[in-house]
Write an enzyme that holds these catalytic residues in place. Structure first.
Site, PDB file in Angstrom:
ATOM      1  N   THR A  49       0.755  -1.302   0.040  1.00  8.03           N
ATOM      2  CA  THR A  49       0.011   0.021  -0.094  1.00  8.03           C
ATOM      3  C   THR A  49       0.824   1.128   0.175  1.00  8.03           C
ATOM      4  O   THR A  49       2.177   0.987  -0.049  1.00  8.03           O
ATOM      5  CB  THR A  49      -0.801  -0.106   1.122  1.00  8.03           C
ATOM      6  N   CYS A  50       0.302   2.337   0.140  1.00  5.26           N
ATOM      7  CA  CYS A  50       1.289   3.730   0.151  1.00  5.26           C
ATOM      8  C   CYS A  50       1.992   3.835   1.197  1.00  5.26           C
ATOM      9  O   CYS A  50       2.986   4.537   1.402  1.00  5.26           O
ATOM     10  CB  CYS A  50       0.252   4.886  -0.186  1.00  5.26           C
ATOM     11  N   ASN A  51       1.556   3.118   2.333  1.00  3.37           N
ATOM     12  CA  ASN A  51       2.029   3.175   3.807  1.00  3.37           C
ATOM     13  C   ASN A  51       2.920   2.006   4.113  1.00  3.37           C
ATOM     14  O   ASN A  51       3.664   1.983   4.986  1.00  3.37           O
ATOM     15  CB  ASN A  51       1.061   3.507   4.756  1.00  3.37           C
ATOM     16  N   ARG A  52       2.990   0.858   3.315  1.00  2.03           N
ATOM     17  CA  ARG A  52       3.619  -0.437   3.849  1.00  2.03           C
ATOM     18  C   ARG A  52       3.878  -1.135   2.569  1.00  2.03           C
ATOM     19  O   ARG A  52       2.952  -1.415   1.562  1.00  2.03           O
ATOM     20  CB  ARG A  52       3.108  -1.015   4.960  1.00  2.03           C
ATOM     21  N   GLU A 112      -7.933   2.790  10.830  1.00  2.24           N
ATOM     22  CA  GLU A 112      -8.728   2.847   9.584  1.00  2.24           C
ATOM     23  C   GLU A 112      -9.028   1.740   8.941  1.00  2.24           C
ATOM     24  O   GLU A 112      -8.368   0.864   8.940  1.00  2.24           O
ATOM     25  CB  GLU A 112      -7.560   3.790   8.306  1.00  2.24           C
ATOM     26  N   GLY A 187     -12.376  24.139  -4.182  1.00  2.00           N
ATOM     27  CA  GLY A 187     -11.152  23.709  -4.254  1.00  2.00           C
ATOM     28  C   GLY A 187     -10.938  22.500  -4.674  1.00  2.00           C
ATOM     29  O   GLY A 187     -11.968  21.948  -5.085  1.00  2.00           O
ATOM     30  N   ILE A 192     -10.031  18.453  -0.174  1.00  2.00           N
ATOM     31  CA  ILE A 192     -11.287  18.336  -1.052  1.00  2.00           C
ATOM     32  C   ILE A 192     -11.455  17.010  -1.706  1.00  2.00           C
ATOM     33  O   ILE A 192     -12.376  16.258  -1.926  1.00  2.00           O
ATOM     34  CB  ILE A 192     -11.289  19.635  -1.820  1.00  2.00           C
TER      35      ILE A 192
END
Length: 425
Positions: A49-52, A112, A187, A192
């Site tokens: 994933t983007c974090n791991r 999450e 925005g 957003i």
């Protein structure tokens, strides 16, 4: 079993390193098959994933160094660079780590929910690659069950801990059915974008994105089936908007009291929910004085987020306990399963010996043998054959001075000093 969980995450590696160690969806099947082939791993799964980026591996003998070397080679990193950011968990700790990850306890945003879906995708891809066997199959199912129990039995996922999610959650409190509401987002930045994603997931009827440049508004709008407009078009859109959420970098307010008053008249004073996430503010403070307007600022949301984060941290302790129990239960079941093959082989051997003695007894009976004598011979013969192999091994162990093995045998056969017959003195 030799089970490993190793990798890098947002706590151990910079974004630059995480990007270089990430796997694309197209790479995963080939990477899994190569991993098993080159590291003597019997089973493997990859969560990226983007974090791991994490690898879950079952081997005959633990070889974390070989797996780290493969990971470094695959992504063309030096082993030292990877090792500086990597962590390795083995056996019970690896099982517990996997369950913590799936439960959101190791996430950047505590609790999450997206990580569980990503874990399920990792399992599906590993099955497609043919790298899931009995161990990982059972472990993934146990992990999903543990994560589900954490969600069900604790409040770790109930309260929003991002400003974007908090804004949408407040909107849900005011409008019971977001599917009948229209949202105007002002925005096109990261916040957003998150708001748009949450609103889209909640089934908002229509989303309009207003931005200084139509190009950026259109790029965001395309992701969620929304409509893109310029900031100058806001007055026309405002009258149709039940929800207005703004987050721009403007140094001056974008929405004034007069424009909102005009929109309320056109709406016949149907309420408008507004959230101003911008600093400096996009919406004039006087707008909050209007009847039928519910205006919240970024500070209001931060208070909600802080309170909810505190609530999640309290729930995290209960979640950690559930994960610990889940990991212990899995390891216990795994140890019990280790005896299944031995028990199966022992039963097959015993049944073969039984059948041999039974056939011998049936032949004696067919030849006119005395039934009582035949039954006694059957019992003696079966007892002798069942005891022969254990007797030979026990004598050998005794001769070698293996008192520990003898004590284990006594426990295995449920023997104790009082259970053996003693000859009269």
């Amino acid at each position: 079993m030799a089970f490993l969980a190793l990798g890098i995450n947002h706590k151990t590696a910079s974004v630059d390193v995480r990007e270089r160690v990430a796997f694309t969806p197209e790479q995963l099947v080939d990477a899994l098959q190569q991993l098993c082939r080159l590291t003597s791993s019997r089973e493997a799964a990859i969560l990226s994933t983007c974090n791991r980026s994490e690898l879950y591996i079952e081997q005959d003998h633990l070889s974390a160094d070989a797996v780290l070397q493969w990971l470094a080679d695959y992504h063309r990193l030096s082993l030292d660079e990877l090792r500086a950011s990597a962590y390795v968990h083995e056996e019970h700790e690896a099982v517990k780590h996997m369950m913590r990850v799936a439960s959101g306890l190791d996430s950047l945003v505590l609790g999450e929910p997206q990580i569980l879906g990503q874990m399920k995708s990792a399992y599906a891809v590993a099955r497609e690659a043919g790298t899931v066997g009995p161990l990982l199959g059972r472990l993934f199912q146990a992990t999903f069950s543990a994560a589900k129990q954490v969600r069900t039995d604790t409040a770790i996922g109930e309260n929003p801990v991002s400003v974007a999610f908090a804004a949408v959650s407040l909107a849900k409190q005011i409008f019971a059915d977001l599917g009948r509401s229209q949202a105007l987002l002002i925005g096109a930045g990261e916040t957003i974008t998150l708001v748009a994603r949450h609103l889209h997931e909640q089934g908002v009827r229509r989303i309009v994105v207003a931005n200084r440049t139509l190009e950026r508004a259109s790029i965001l709008a395309e992701q969620f089936g929304a409509h893109a407009v310029l900031l100058a078009d806001i007055p026309q859109e405002l009258a149709n908007s039940d929800i207005v959420i703004s987050s721009t970098a403007s140094q001056l307010p974008i929405l004034g009291k007069g424009a909102v008053e005009s929109a309320l008249k056109q709406r016949r004073h149907k309420p408008i929910f507004m959230v101003d996430i911008a600093v400096p503010r996009d919406i004039e403070t006087e707008v909050g004085e209007l009847d039928d307007v519910y205006l919240y600022t970024v500070d209001d949301l931060h208070d909600v987020v802080a309170e909810n984060l505190k609530s999640r941290q309290g729930a995290a302790q209960a979640a950690e306990e559930l994960v610990s129990v889940g990991a212990e239960d899995f390891m216990l079941r795994l140890r019990e399963l280790a005896a299944v093959d031995v028990l199966r082989a022992y039963r097959q051997q015993s049944e073969r010996l039984r059948d041999e003695e039974l056939q011998k007894a049936l032949r004696l009976l067919a030849n006119g043998g005395n039934p009582e004598d035949v039954l006694a011979q059957l019992a003696r013969g079966l007892t002798n054959k069942l005891l022969h192999a254990p007797s030979v091994q026990l004598k050998k162990l005794s001769a070698e001075g293996r008192l520990d093995a003898l004590a284990m045998a006594q426990e295995l056969f449920a023997l104790n000093e009082g259970s053996t017959d003693k000859s009269p003195q």
